[in-house]
Design an enzyme around this catalytic site. Structure first.
Site, mmCIF file in Angstrom:
data_model
loop_
_atom_site.group_PDB
_atom_site.id
_atom_site.type_symbol
_atom_site.label_atom_id
_atom_site.label_comp_id
_atom_site.label_asym_id
_atom_site.label_seq_id
_atom_site.Cartn_x
_atom_site.Cartn_y
_atom_site.Cartn_z
ATOM 1 C CE LYS A 50 24.338 36.732 22.125
ATOM 2 N NZ LYS A 50 25.718 36.930 21.866
ATOM 3 C CD GLU A 93 24.010 38.523 25.752
ATOM 4 O OE1 GLU A 93 24.573 39.436 26.363
ATOM 5 O OE2 GLU A 93 24.389 38.134 24.632
ATOM 6 C CE LYS A 112 26.351 46.156 21.168
ATOM 7 N NZ LYS A 112 26.176 44.713 20.938
ATOM 8 C CG HIS A 159 34.694 13.827 31.206
ATOM 9 N ND1 HIS A 159 35.369 12.691 31.561
ATOM 10 C CD2 HIS A 159 34.778 13.915 29.844
ATOM 11 C CE1 HIS A 159 35.874 12.122 30.467
ATOM 12 N NE2 HIS A 159 35.527 12.853 29.412
ATOM 13 N NE ARG A 213 27.329 54.420 26.293
ATOM 14 C CZ ARG A 213 28.577 54.429 25.864
ATOM 15 N NH1 ARG A 213 28.817 54.388 24.579
ATOM 16 N NH2 ARG A 213 29.592 54.489 26.707
ATOM 17 C CD GLU A 230 27.943 34.375 20.925
ATOM 18 O OE1 GLU A 230 28.665 34.460 21.930
ATOM 19 O OE2 GLU A 230 27.267 35.331 20.504
ATOM 20 C CD1 TRP A 287 24.375 49.444 33.462
ATOM 21 C CD2 TRP A 287 26.339 49.378 34.536
ATOM 22 N NE1 TRP A 287 24.674 48.132 33.723
ATOM 23 C CE2 TRP A 287 25.876 48.054 34.379
ATOM 24 C CE3 TRP A 287 27.555 49.574 35.177
ATOM 25 C CZ2 TRP A 287 26.573 46.951 34.836
ATOM 26 C CZ3 TRP A 287 28.260 48.470 35.632
ATOM 27 C CH2 TRP A 287 27.764 47.172 35.462
ATOM 28 C CB CYS A 333 27.588 56.213 32.331
ATOM 29 S SG CYS A 333 27.585 55.583 34.002
ATOM 30 C CG ASN A 372 31.099 56.432 31.020
ATOM 31 O OD1 ASN A 372 31.093 55.529 31.846
ATOM 32 N ND2 ASN A 372 31.202 56.224 29.713
ATOM 33 N N GLY A 373 32.475 56.475 34.296
ATOM 34 C CA GLY A 373 33.744 55.906 34.766
ATOM 35 C C GLY A 373 33.782 55.849 36.276
HETATM 36 O O1 M6R Z 1 32.501 45.374 22.806
HETATM 37 P P1 M6R Z 1 33.132 44.068 23.143
HETATM 38 O O2 M6R Z 1 33.130 43.089 22.036
HETATM 39 O O3 M6R Z 1 34.522 44.223 23.724
HETATM 40 O O4 M6R Z 1 32.230 43.465 24.301
HETATM 41 C C1 M6R Z 1 32.537 42.277 24.946
HETATM 42 C C2 M6R Z 1 31.362 41.739 25.719
HETATM 43 O O5 M6R Z 1 30.965 42.662 26.697
HETATM 44 C C3 M6R Z 1 30.173 41.425 24.803
HETATM 45 O O6 M6R Z 1 30.513 40.548 23.788
HETATM 46 C C4 M6R Z 1 29.005 40.835 25.621
HETATM 47 O O7 M6R Z 1 29.356 39.574 26.104
HETATM 48 C C5 M6R Z 1 27.730 40.780 24.769
HETATM 49 N N1 M6R Z 1 26.620 41.249 25.517
HETATM 50 C C6 M6R Z 1 27.412 39.418 24.295
HETATM 51 O O8 M6R Z 1 26.237 39.361 23.566
#
Ligand code: M6R
Length: 613
Positions: free
Chosen positions: A490, A493, A608, A509, A27, A486, A73, A2, A99-100
């Site tokens: 990418k 997501e 985000k 394995h 966000r 990683e 959100w 949010c 927010n929360g």
């Molecule tokens: O702000 P942070 O680095 O703590 O966030 C952690 C994850 O939420 C963040 O890295 C998320 O996996 C990204 N969307 C990856 O691209």
């Protein structure tokens, strides 16, 4: 997660709120709303994006010098018009954004229902606004006092902003575990937001609310802060280091692409003033103070989520290799629920771009209670993690707006490389010549990243070939195993293609069973100690008709002969390969997502910064 904006002063609030909500779009959210104070409270909200909200408002009245806005959100209740914020109290004279999560909302709601309250939405937020109304009615107090008393009756995480029809122009705000920033304008006006991005174009003077603090904001007056126990707090005004142009796309189609291209500079900024090849020195200010603690520690434990967790894995390899200190890497969300063994001889380091990730914050609190030294590696200056840790270092990557982390990852790995070198030098575990060589190698990484960006055209062609694939495998060994994870994250997501990262040798394995001519396999096969082994892994894939896209060091001939596609990047010391090889992997996921017409910067369901546990 949010997003919150607010304004009170002499200007027209509506354009400030809408622009603020647009700034917070990165966000992640599923509905939006605004409320304006103008001879009563005017509310507009709907499911969808800010542009949908603007269409929904159409020619509606938007006058008023104060107001609040929200991007939601969903946590409690599906994303729809009714559950969108702001929420009115039943009597209609108090309005609130949140927010929360209010954890005890159910019991509070039952009490309010027993007193005759009727609820329109499924949200915990509506419970809180009605609780404030009930307290104000029964105690006949000011809005700020009713908010204070209500917050003493709820538990959970929140940042809230509240207005009342009875106190025009007054905004009351509070936070616990969810961020809230107050900007102090020059004309006695105030700006509120979940982070500084909506505020920076109006003022650089900000106050970050601390946990348990409540602000009573009256235009033209000094900002009043007090605690939930009613103690007065003197506001600590800080100057923002953020620049407006950092929040714009600067000619790129997407923030993600801009951020990928910014990496030569962002990695350089992460090293700036911390590494001197000439003087043979590495120094990380905020970490240096805890050098002795780290050298004497039983363990260094990295806690993080997502991409930051992948950076932590690289950090583990670096520190164990260069400084010979045992390192563990923990998912923050698992760590805090599995009764981990932590002592005062451990150093726990949180890695987080946003510095606001709820699980990481909660894990740090646990580590603090167990007596460990807690440090942070964060990107966002003034963020919650940066403020609650004993010390730490900023990554200085600049604002990262794209939900998919790119430059934040390479900057985290850069800071971790500096940390490993600093500890290795202090402990005497790296011989002088290796230390010097490594320093030189690290210092030229920005130029190598620049050269790796030249792969964009070839990567785009490969993306066109594979944009319709249903699955991908990513393989790497040693320092490039975290990068395989990683790369897969990418792709998942932003393009919604299923992808898995594996240590290349683990394939035998299990995952090798997946390989056929339909399965693209991205292999990071750069030069290094495990190069020959990776070549064998590629052979294994080819023997099963898998399609291999290999990221190789410049001039590699061996892999070129067996792989279907190769992407050449500058050769580098193995430990820094993730910094350079991440570039083509980021570009591959970016181009595939664009070709699939996905929303690259705001992928579905994602936020985000994840401020709920
Ligand atoms: O702000 P942070 O680095 O703590 O966030 C952690 C994850 O939420 C963040 O890295 C998320 O996996 C990204 N969307 C990856 O691209």
């Amino acid at each position: 997660m949010c997003g919150i904006v607010g304004y009170t002063g002499t200007k027209d609030a509506f354009p400030i709120l809408i622009k603020g909500l647009q700034r917070l779009e990165y966000r992640g959210y599923d509905s939006a709303g605004v409320a304006l104070a103008n001879d009563g409270l005017q509310l507009y909200k709907c499911k969808g994006k800010v542009v949908d909200l603007q269409n929904h408002i159409g020619n509606g009245t938007t006058h008023g010098n104060s107001g609040i806005g929200h991007t939601r959100w969903a946590t409690h209740g599906e994303p729809n018009d009714v559950n969108a914020h702001p929420h009115f109290s039943m009597g209609g004279n108090i309005i609130l954004i949140h927010n929360g999560i209010i954890e005890n909302y159910d019991s509070v709601k039952k009490e309010l229902v027993a007193r005759g309250y009727i609820f329109k939405s499924d949200t915990d937020t509506e419970v809180l606004v009605n609780l404030i109304e009930e307290i104000q009615k029964s105690e006949n107090c000011k809005l700020s006092e009713a908010v204070r008393k209500a917050l003493n009756e709820v538990h959970g995480a929140y940042a809230i902003v509240v207005m009342s029809e009875d106190e025009p122009g007054v905004i009351v705000a509070a936070r616990k575990s969810s961020p809230l920033v107050i900007g102090i304008g020059e004309d006695g006006d105030f700006f509120l937001a979940s982070d500084a991005t909506p505020i920076v174009e109006y003022t650089k003077n900000v106050v970050y609310l601390e946990d348990g603090e409540i602000a009573e904001i009256v235009p033209g007056q000094e900002l009043k802060l007090f605690t939930e126990k009613k103690q007065k707090v003197t506001p600590y005004i800080q100057e923002l280091e953020l620049h407006l142009e950092e929040l714009e796309k600067g000619g790129y189609d997407h923030f993600m692409l801009k951020e990928i291209y910014e990496q030569p500079r962002s990695v350089h900024d992460s090293m700036r003033g911390r590494l001197s090849v000439k003087r043979g020195l590495v120094h990380l200010g905020g970490m240096g103070d805890y050098e002795k603690k780290m050298l004497a520690a039983d363990r260094i434990i990295f806690i993080a989520c997502g991409t930051s967790w992948h950076a932590g894995l690289v950090g583990e390899y670096l520190i164990e290799d260069l400084a010979r200190i045992p390192v563990e890497v923990e998912y923050a969300s698992e760590f805090r629920y599995r009764n981990p063994i932590i002592t005062e001889r451990d150093v726990v380091i949180a890695i987080s771009q946003s510095g606001e990730t709820a699980d990481t914050l909660a894990a740090l609190e646990l580590a603090t209670r167990k007596g460990a030294t807690i440090l942070g590696i964060c990107n966002v200056v003034g963020s919650s993690i940066a403020r609650i840790t004993d010390g730490g270092s900023y990554t200085h990557a600049g604002p990262e707006i794209g939900v998919a982390s790119t430059k934040a990852f390479t900057s985290q790995v850069t800071v971790l490389s500096l940390l490993a070198l600093m500890l290795g030098q202090a402990k005497g575990t790296i011989e002088r010549s290796r230390f010097h060589r490594t320093l030189v190698d690290l210092s030229v990484i920005p130029e190598k990243i620049e050269a790796a960006l030249q792969t964009d055209a070839i990567v785009k062609k490969i993306a066109a070939e594979f944009k319709d694939a249903r699955n991908f495998l990513y393989l790497g060994r040693g320092y490039c195993f975290p990068l395989a994870l990683e790369g897969a994250l990418k792709l998942k997501e932003i393009s919604y293609i299923h992808a898995e990262g594996y240590p290349a040798a683990e394939m035998k394995h299990g995952p090798i069973a997946l390989i056929d001519e339909e399965m693209p396999v991205v292999v990071i096969a750069t030069k290094g100690p495990s190069y020959e082994k990776v070549v064998s892994n590629i052979q294994e894939v080819k023997a099963r008709k898998g399609v291999v896209i290999a990221v190789v060091s410049e001039g590699d001939e061996q892999v070129k002969e067996i792989a279907d596609y190769t992407i050449e990047i500058p050769e580098t010391e193995e430990m820094f390969a993730p910094l350079v090889a991440s570039v083509p992997l980021q570009l591959l996921s970016y181009h595939i997502a664009v070709m699939r017409e996905c929303n690259v910067d705001q992928p579905r369901n994602l936020a985000k910064s994840v401020t709920v546990e």
